[in-house]
Design an enzyme around this catalytic site. Structure first.
Site, PDB file in Angstrom:
ATOM      1  N   PHE A  53      -8.250   6.727  -3.659  1.00 42.47           N
ATOM      2  CA  PHE A  53      -6.941   6.580  -3.005  1.00 42.47           C
ATOM      3  C   PHE A  53      -5.823   7.300  -3.744  1.00 42.47           C
ATOM      4  O   PHE A  53      -4.685   7.344  -3.283  1.00 42.47           O
ATOM      5  CB  PHE A  53      -6.590   5.093  -2.824  1.00 42.47           C
ATOM      6  CG  PHE A  53      -7.657   4.331  -2.064  1.00 42.47           C
ATOM      7  CD1 PHE A  53      -8.401   4.968  -1.082  1.00 42.47           C
ATOM      8  CD2 PHE A  53      -7.928   3.001  -2.342  1.00 42.47           C
ATOM      9  CE1 PHE A  53      -9.399   4.293  -0.385  1.00 42.47           C
ATOM     10  CE2 PHE A  53      -8.916   2.317  -1.645  1.00 42.47           C
ATOM     11  CZ  PHE A  53      -9.662   2.964  -0.663  1.00 42.47           C
ATOM     12  N   HIS A  85     -15.119   5.700  -1.155  1.00 39.16           N
ATOM     13  CA  HIS A  85     -15.067   4.701  -2.235  1.00 39.16           C
ATOM     14  C   HIS A  85     -16.011   5.100  -3.367  1.00 39.16           C
ATOM     15  O   HIS A  85     -16.443   4.264  -4.130  1.00 39.16           O
ATOM     16  CB  HIS A  85     -15.476   3.307  -1.726  1.00 39.16           C
ATOM     17  CG  HIS A  85     -14.446   2.654  -0.873  1.00 39.16           C
ATOM     18  ND1 HIS A  85     -14.234   2.996   0.427  1.00 39.16           N
ATOM     19  CD2 HIS A  85     -13.545   1.670  -1.146  1.00 39.16           C
ATOM     20  CE1 HIS A  85     -13.263   2.250   0.931  1.00 39.16           C
ATOM     21  NE2 HIS A  85     -12.834   1.439  -0.006  1.00 39.16           N
ATOM     22  N   GLU A 121       0.970   4.022  -2.661  1.00 40.04           N
ATOM     23  CA  GLU A 121       0.564   4.644  -3.933  1.00 40.04           C
ATOM     24  C   GLU A 121       1.614   5.615  -4.478  1.00 40.04           C
ATOM     25  O   GLU A 121       1.900   5.640  -5.668  1.00 40.04           O
ATOM     26  CB  GLU A 121      -0.772   5.378  -3.777  1.00 40.04           C
ATOM     27  CG  GLU A 121      -2.006   4.490  -3.782  1.00 40.04           C
ATOM     28  CD  GLU A 121      -2.299   3.863  -2.433  1.00 40.04           C
ATOM     29  OE1 GLU A 121      -1.543   4.133  -1.477  1.00 40.04           O
ATOM     30  OE2 GLU A 121      -3.282   3.100  -2.321  1.00 40.04           O
ATOM     31  N   GLN A 163      -6.666   1.123  -6.513  1.00 38.51           N
ATOM     32  CA  GLN A 163      -7.698   0.151  -6.150  1.00 38.51           C
ATOM     33  C   GLN A 163      -9.076   0.823  -6.213  1.00 38.51           C
ATOM     34  O   GLN A 163     -10.036   0.244  -6.715  1.00 38.51           O
ATOM     35  CB  GLN A 163      -7.427  -0.413  -4.768  1.00 38.51           C
ATOM     36  CG  GLN A 163      -8.183  -1.678  -4.511  1.00 38.51           C
ATOM     37  CD  GLN A 163      -7.515  -2.512  -3.437  1.00 38.51           C
ATOM     38  OE1 GLN A 163      -7.504  -2.117  -2.282  1.00 38.51           O
ATOM     39  NE2 GLN A 163      -6.977  -3.659  -3.802  1.00 38.51           N
ATOM     40  N   PHE A 164      -9.144   2.026  -5.739  1.00 41.19           N
ATOM     41  CA  PHE A 164     -10.305   2.908  -5.916  1.00 41.19           C
ATOM     42  C   PHE A 164      -9.740   4.283  -6.250  1.00 41.19           C
ATOM     43  O   PHE A 164      -8.716   4.677  -5.685  1.00 41.19           O
ATOM     44  CB  PHE A 164     -11.157   2.982  -4.643  1.00 41.19           C
ATOM     45  CG  PHE A 164     -11.943   1.732  -4.386  1.00 41.19           C
ATOM     46  CD1 PHE A 164     -13.277   1.631  -4.783  1.00 41.19           C
ATOM     47  CD2 PHE A 164     -11.357   0.639  -3.776  1.00 41.19           C
ATOM     48  CE1 PHE A 164     -13.997   0.458  -4.569  1.00 41.19           C
ATOM     49  CE2 PHE A 164     -12.074  -0.533  -3.550  1.00 41.19           C
ATOM     50  CZ  PHE A 164     -13.401  -0.621  -3.948  1.00 41.19           C
ATOM     51  N   ALA A 165     -10.429   5.011  -7.128  1.00 40.79           N
ATOM     52  CA  ALA A 165      -9.919   6.324  -7.544  1.00 40.79           C
ATOM     53  C   ALA A 165      -9.684   7.234  -6.343  1.00 40.79           C
ATOM     54  O   ALA A 165      -8.791   8.082  -6.368  1.00 40.79           O
ATOM     55  CB  ALA A 165     -10.904   6.977  -8.514  1.00 40.79           C
ATOM     56  N   LEU A 187       0.860  -1.205   0.000  1.00 32.72           N
ATOM     57  CA  LEU A 187       0.000   0.000   0.000  1.00 32.72           C
ATOM     58  C   LEU A 187       0.887   1.243   0.000  1.00 32.72           C
ATOM     59  O   LEU A 187       1.091   1.888   1.017  1.00 32.72           O
ATOM     60  CB  LEU A 187      -0.914   0.014   1.239  1.00 32.72           C
ATOM     61  CG  LEU A 187      -2.225  -0.755   1.092  1.00 32.72           C
ATOM     62  CD1 LEU A 187      -1.979  -2.240   1.202  1.00 32.72           C
ATOM     63  CD2 LEU A 187      -3.209  -0.319   2.146  1.00 32.72           C
TER      64      LEU A 187
END
Ligand SMILES: Cc1ncc(C[n+]2csc(CCOP(=O)(O)OP(=O)(O)O)c2C)c(N)n1
Length: 682
Positions: free
Chosen positions: A433, A474, A407, A429-431, A405
């Protein structure tokens, strides 16, 4: 603060005299340049200077120890990196002076540049992001089976940034051949180490990352040279990251304007005795390797080179701004064929949006053997949405990489891969983040080409949007965050066939592309999608009129939208058509933008000039959304053709709520219907 021996204890080991002399010559060069720069600064001929006086040994020793084809990523006090690599001084000074022949054509200052020719990647002001880039370069070497080391510098201050943690962690997990050289000079601007970190020394941090570490006297050029040589040799054979702590001291202020009041004068006195140059000079004189005559010869030679360089750089005329060139250099040119629209040849197969993206990704991996996919849980697990399901089997774990994790470090690694001739895809993983990686995207990746001509061949995939009652972290629409950043392309398809063609175009394009995929469309929309390889040009909108019937029917409103908005617009237009909202016939041209940057203004204006009415719809919150910009463009360019004010509809200006009813209220579909009727009635 840790100290080093005074006087410095040199051990020449088996180094021949020529090498010892060459090291001396390289060591005095940055000092002489700096002394000259300080004079020029006092004369007002240069505007800013970050001094590395007292720290020359760690730059010079390391650069001499590495092979010239190995990348070094220096910071603001590493002039020695640039001089050892043999950058012509005229070009270096032109860079400092903001002249056209400098490395950034006057666009960025001092050491903020990179050069493929000299295998140097200079910093951006944010310091820490350098380390993620080093990871990517090193990963490139590893994947290409090249036995090369990458060395990146950071300071004791910069090492407090999250990027340090992320990058060292990624390098540790991936066994990347990187030397993280920490120049521990006791201060980060005015802040002493005691207020910067709690551990005694940096080598202690390495234990937590499970990597090897060494601490050396950063003022002892022979110790730096010998250590880096040995470590580099070992890393080339057995790739792994190593943390190298160089104990040193900064003999001047943070930068010349900052002064030195915050430093105890005793420290200057103490460290003055440990000066890397005078100590080494004394050692060589005592060993009868160096003579006063050689010193004079070397200094005269460097002085001459410096004076010639200054004359050329200062003699160069100041830049005359050319707006066209400024725009042109924001993006790397697409190579021949890359921008071409490749039409699909074969037959279609019914695919959901998610299948089309997966299919596009698979074809891109087959077409580009240098493409590397990185993301959380994307390997065996196939990603949280299963887009890369089965990819490890076909392409292997080297190219389909699970990431920690981290980014920011991974986005930096994407740029690093690109610098090393590879292509990268980073899956958020999700925009939501992506906020962890904003510096890398907006300051490093987006600006690289404009700053120093380096293409950032990185596609960032962004599963985005609301509709699944997933709450404020999310569900966000954050495309507008990037719309404001020059240097990024933004793609946002609404249909499977577009998604596949645009994704393949994104991988053909050498520029960074933010690729938005609406999660609620992944499995809810199906279309016939050609199975073969094809691209759809980035920057071209698509126009259609869902409810227009009859040959002479004309549209009387332009609905400009993208992503989920396209489907809402179709639903609303069809509904109003069915209801035959009398006396208004709903003849609408829906413009599905498909790409947000570059924006297809031509298609928008053409439609609005025809219909005379325009409404922009997006899922993103209204204020500061892309709709505001499009509205302004229409008003400026189509005013004479407008029969009504340009209208906008978007989500409420609140975070995205969790509960279904609140989320439905937040989203703009219902309000859009009312707004559209209002506009038609105008
Ligand atoms: C993200 C970020 N925060 C703050 C700064 C301002 N700044 C520039 S250099 C610096 C100190 C860096 O200290 P260190 O990493 O120890 O390097 P040194 O200057 O001592 O060589 C600071 C705070 C910055 N450039 N970037």
């Amino acid at each position: 603060m840790i100290t080093v021996d005074s006087p410095i204890k040199f051990n020449k080991k088996s180094l021949p005299d020529e090498t010892l002399l060459a090291i001396y010559k390289e060591l005095i060069k940055p000092r002489m340049i700096e002394e000259k720069m300080l004079i020029l600064l006092r004369q007002g001929k240069i505007t800013k200077w970050f001094s590395g006086i007292g720290q020359e040994a760690s730059s010079v020793g390391a650069a001499l120890a590495l092979s010239p084809d190995e990348f070094i990523l220096p910071m603001h006090r590493n002039l020695g990196t640039f001089t050892v690599r043999g950058i012509p001084l005229a070009k270096l000074f032109a860079q400092f002076q903001g002249k056209k022949s400098g490395f950034t054509k006057g666009r960025d200052r001092s050491f903020h540049f990179g050069t493929q020719e000299y295998k140097i990647v200079g910093m951006i002001s944010h310091l820490g992001p350098q380390m993620g880039v080093a990871d990517g370069i090193a990963l490139g070497h590893l994947l290409k089976r090249e036995k090369k080391v990458t060395l990146v510098y950071t300071g004791d201050g910069g090492s407090s940034e999250g990027d340090f943690h992320e990058s060292v962690n990624v390098a540790a997990v991936w066994d990347l051949p990187v030397i993280f050289a920490i120049e521990n000079n006791g201060y980060g601007l005015s802040t002493p180490s005691s207020e910067q970190f709690r551990c005694k020394q940096f080598i202690d941090k390495a234990i937590g990352y499970g990597i090897e570490a060494h601490q050396i006297d950063g003022n002892n050029v022979l110790e730096v040279y010998n250590t880096v040589k040995i470590l580099a040799e070992s890393i080339r054979k057995n790739p792994r990251p190593i943390l190298l702590e160089c104990i040193t001291f900064r003999m001047r202020g943070h930068e010349e304007a900052s002064g030195t009041k915050y430093v105890d004068p005793k420290l200057f006195e103490e460290w003055g005795k440990k000066d890397p140059i005078s100590n080494y000079e004394k050692f060589l004189l005592e060993e009868n390797i160096l003579t006063e005559q050689i010193i004079t010869e070397y200094k005269d030679e460097i002085k001459k080179e410096m004076e010639e360089g200054i004359e050329i750089a200062f003699g160069e005329r100041n830049i005359v701004a050319d707006t066209e060139e400024e725009y042109k250099d924001v993006f790397a040119p697409t190579l021949k064929g890359e921008g071409d629209h490749l039409l699909p040849l074969g037959l279609g197969k019914s695919m959901r949006l998610i299948d089309a993206i997966s299919d596009g990704l698979r074809l891109a991996m087959r077409k580009h053997p240098n493409l590397v996919l990185m993301g959380q849980d994307i390997a065996e697990y196939g990603g949280v949405f299963k887009i890369t399901d089965g990819f490890v089997k076909e392409f292997g774990k080297d190219r389909v990489r699970n990431t920690p994790l981290c980014e920011s470090a991974i986005l930096g690694a994407g740029l690093g891969l690109s610098i090393n001739g590879m292509k990268a895809m980073v899956e958020m993983q999700f925009a939501d983040f992506v906020s962890e990686g904003m510096t890398q995207i907006c300051n490093n990746i987006a600006k690289a080409h404009w700053r120093w001509g380096q293409a950032a061949d990185v596609v960032v995939r962004m599963p985005t949007g609301a509709g699944a009652a997933a709450g404020p972290f999310h569900s966000q629409s954050n495309e507008a965050w990037f719309f404001h950043i020059p240097g990024l392309k933004i793609v946002y398809p609404a249909f499977p066939a577009d998604a596949k063609g645009l994704l393949l175009a994104a991988f053909e394009d050498p520029n960074p592309v933010m690729f938005f995929e609406h999660k609620s469309l992944y499995r809810s929309i199906t279309q016939d999608v050609p199975e073969d390889y094809y691209t759809i040009p980035i920057g071209k909108a698509k126009v259609f009129s869902p409810a227009l019937k009859g040959e002479n029917a004309t549209a009387d409103v332009s609905i400009i939208t993208y992503g989920m908005g396209v489907h809402w617009a179709i639903d609303v237009v069809k509904k109003l058509e069915q209801q035959a909202v009398s006396p208004f016939r709903v003849g609408a041209e829906i413009i599905d933008l498909r790409s947000l940057a570059p924006l297809d203004t031509e298609t928008i204006f053409e439609s609005v000039k025809k219909t005379g009415k325009a409404i922009i719809l997006h899922e993103d919150t209204l204020t500061g959304g892309i709709g505001g910009e499009i509205s302004a463009l229409i008003t400026e360019n189509c005013f004479d053709h407008l029969d009504a004010p340009v209208m906008r509809e978007g989500s409420l200006d609140t975070p995205v709520p969790f509960t279904e009813t609140l989320e439905a209220n937040f989203l703009p579909k219902q309000r859009f219907e009312k707004k559209l009727i209002e506009l038609l009635k105008y």
